[in-house]
Design a protein around this motif. Structure first.
Motif, short mmCIF file in Angstrom:
data_model
loop_
_atom_site.label_atom_id
_atom_site.label_comp_id
_atom_site.label_asym_id
_atom_site.label_seq_id
_atom_site.Cartn_x
_atom_site.Cartn_y
_atom_site.Cartn_z
N GLY A 44 47.06 24.74 -6.83
CA GLY A 44 47.38 23.38 -6.38
C GLY A 44 46.38 23.36 -5.39
O GLY A 44 45.47 22.30 -5.05
N LEU A 47 42.98 23.31 -6.39
CA LEU A 47 42.69 21.66 -7.28
C LEU A 47 42.08 20.45 -6.53
O LEU A 47 41.23 20.05 -6.66
N LEU A 203 53.58 23.82 -13.67
CA LEU A 203 53.34 21.96 -13.14
C LEU A 203 53.15 22.33 -11.45
O LEU A 203 51.99 21.43 -10.93
N GLU A 204 54.45 23.18 -10.85
CA GLU A 204 54.33 23.27 -8.86
C GLU A 204 53.26 24.42 -8.81
O GLU A 204 52.47 23.42 -7.76
N PHE A 207 49.88 21.58 -9.17
CA PHE A 207 49.63 20.58 -8.22
C PHE A 207 50.38 20.72 -6.41
O PHE A 207 50.12 19.95 -5.77
N LYS A 208 51.18 21.80 -6.33
CA LYS A 208 51.35 21.67 -5.22
C LYS A 208 50.62 22.86 -4.61
O LYS A 208 51.42 24.36 -4.65
N ILE A 266 42.11 18.77 -16.07
CA ILE A 266 43.66 18.37 -15.67
C ILE A 266 44.46 18.91 -16.62
O ILE A 266 45.33 19.95 -16.82
N VAL A 270 47.12 21.34 -17.46
CA VAL A 270 49.11 20.90 -18.19
C VAL A 270 49.15 21.47 -19.24
O VAL A 270 50.58 21.72 -19.27
#
Ligand code: TRP
Length: 453
Positions: A44, A47, A203-204, A207-208, A266, A270
């Motif tokens: 993340g 990103l 996903l974490e 995105f985290k 992205i 995913v």
């Protein structure tokens, strides 16, 4: 000169321009490279840095290339000759053509792997294999000689055939159909991936942000990836925009392309990371990520046979719309500067790229012991082009537009000679004159060890 302008091929429609340019931008860089670079750089936080670079630097560099290409109506080298006669700026074009050689040779090697995987999907070759078996299937294949070479040549030939057909009847015709289809398939794969058990970890991861993972190298990688993914810094977009009609709005085209490119990257993340986590695979597994993880997903999902085939087919297509854009840089240069026919230029370019391409293709096999700075030929060309030549090219391109070409010419091109309002112009000028050059230079100096941020 007027003769060249009249006989020059061009794109036929706005959608054609966007499809071709997005086709160049969207490729292995998004679906293969982006996920594994994110994986190797801690997810993340990478990103976020990446997105910042795309917006603040990538987009203005893209626009700068558009200004250079459309105002000169020439190839990457000739453009600088036209806009800065008698000045050494054409060296930026030379660097672009050299970078095109490097990128095309290692890129087509990976694109060739895609064909092997289309074949394997067709032959149901992933079925019943464990993730360890799929992993060695990939590493075994890539250390062979003949099969990877065969696919490399098939891919080079397909690229050459599209280029020979021309801009409107080759590049535009194929990209217009293939890009929308890619999007649909990717969305379907995303839905499947996020509904796997254990998917949330992926996903974490994506995105985290975990800022403790950020190092100077991460920042450099993010800039390199942004340049690579947007196809900027080596004159691909100078070349493409030289085929764009004077009526089109460069600002909106570049924005659409940057958004589409980022969205696809992205989405690829995913589609991949949730599955990576669900199957307990290491996210930092490098270049093999797509070729090992995805077969693993496909053989588990309902209808996986079809999806696998479609995915690798479309990955190949995405790669093809990018290889043609890189080959076009060299071919446009040969045609306009060396006055070769398009056909001769294409085969000459294809032949010479293949020499280096063979070495890239054999980088895990017959040539695996040929190393420089601890990298094989493939990784070396990838590193030099994406992390050095593209940012350096981008730096020189923005400096050229910001400081040499000047605000009046830049504004005239962006506003179609005053017919359009360009509200973003002051911000654009500010970025190309100061922010982008400083940011790119800082990342460089850091990289060669002159400063420590
Ligand atoms: N952008 C493409 C991708 O992400 C690759 C590519 C095409 C490229 N043309 C380029 C990269 C020019 C750098 C420069 O797959």
């Amino acid at each position: 000169m007027s003769e060249i302008l009249n006989t020059r091929d061009s794109f036929g429609s706005k959608f054609g321009v966007i499809a071709a340019t997005a086709g160049s931008a969207i490729g292995l860089g998004n679906i293969w490279r982006f996920p594994y670079v994110v994986g190797e750089n801690g997810g993340g936080a990478f990103l976020i840095i990446y997105l910042a670079f795309v917006l603040a630097i990538g987009l203005p560099v893209m626009l700068s290339e558009f200004i250079i290409g459309r105002s000169s109506q020439r190839n990457a080298f000739g453009a600088f000759k036209v806009l800065a006669p008698g000045k050494p700026w054409y060296l930026v074009g030379v660097m672009g053509v050299v970078a095109a050689f490097m990128i095309l040779s290692f890129y087509t090697a990976v694109a060739g792997w895609t064909l092997e995987y289309i074949y394997q999907s067709f032959a149901n070759g992933f079925a019943g294999k464990s993730s360890a078996e799929l992993s060695s299937m990939f590493t075994d294949f890539r250390s062979e000689s003949w099969r990877p070479l065969l696919w490399f040549f098939v891919f080079m030939a397909m690229t050459a055939l599209v280029i020979i057909a021309g801009v409107k009847n080759g590049i535009e015709k194929y990209t217009k159909i293939l890009m929308p289809v890619l999007l649909v398939i990717l969305v379907v794969l995303c839905i499947r991936s996020v509904t796997l058990e254990g998917a949330t970890g992926g996903l974490e991861f994506l995105f985290k942000p975990d800022f403790s993972k950020i190092t100077a190298r991460t920042v450099l990688e993010a800039l390199g990836q942004a340049f690579f993914s947007l196809s900027i810094g080596m004159g691909t977009l100078i070349t493409y925009s030289s085929y764009v009609s004077k009526k089109e709005t460069l600002g909106s085209i570049s924005f659409s392309v940057a958004v589409a490119d980022t969205m696809i990257a992205i989405l690829a993340g995913v589609a991949i990371f949730p599955a990576v986590f669900a199957f307990g695979i290491e996210p930092g597994s490098g270049e093999g990520l797509v070729y090992i993880t995805l077969p693993n997903i496909f053989q588990q999902m309902a209808g996986g046979y079809v999806f696998s085939l479609l995915f690798f087919l479309l990955l190949g297509v995405a790669a093809l719309t990018s290889t043609i854009s890189v080959l076009e840089v060299i071919v446009a240069y040969f045609v306009e500067e060396l006055k070769l026919s398009r056909k001769k230029a294409t085969w000459l370019a294809t032949g010479s790229v293949s020499v280096v391409g063979i070495m890239c293709t054999l980088s895990w096999g017959a040539m695996k012991n040929v190393e420089l700075f601890g990298m094989n030929v493939f990784s070396l060309l990838d590193f030099i082009s994406a992390n050095i030549l593209l940012p350096l090219g981008g730096l020189l391109i923005v400096v050229f537009v910001g400081w040499f070409l000047g605000r009046n010419k830049a504004k005239a091109e962006l506003s179609n000679e005053g017919r359009l309002k360009v509200v973003y112009f002051p911000a654009f000028m500010m970025i190309v004159k100061f922010i982008a050059p400083i940011a790119i230079a800082l990342v460089f100096l850091q990289q060669i060890g002159l400063i420590r941020l």
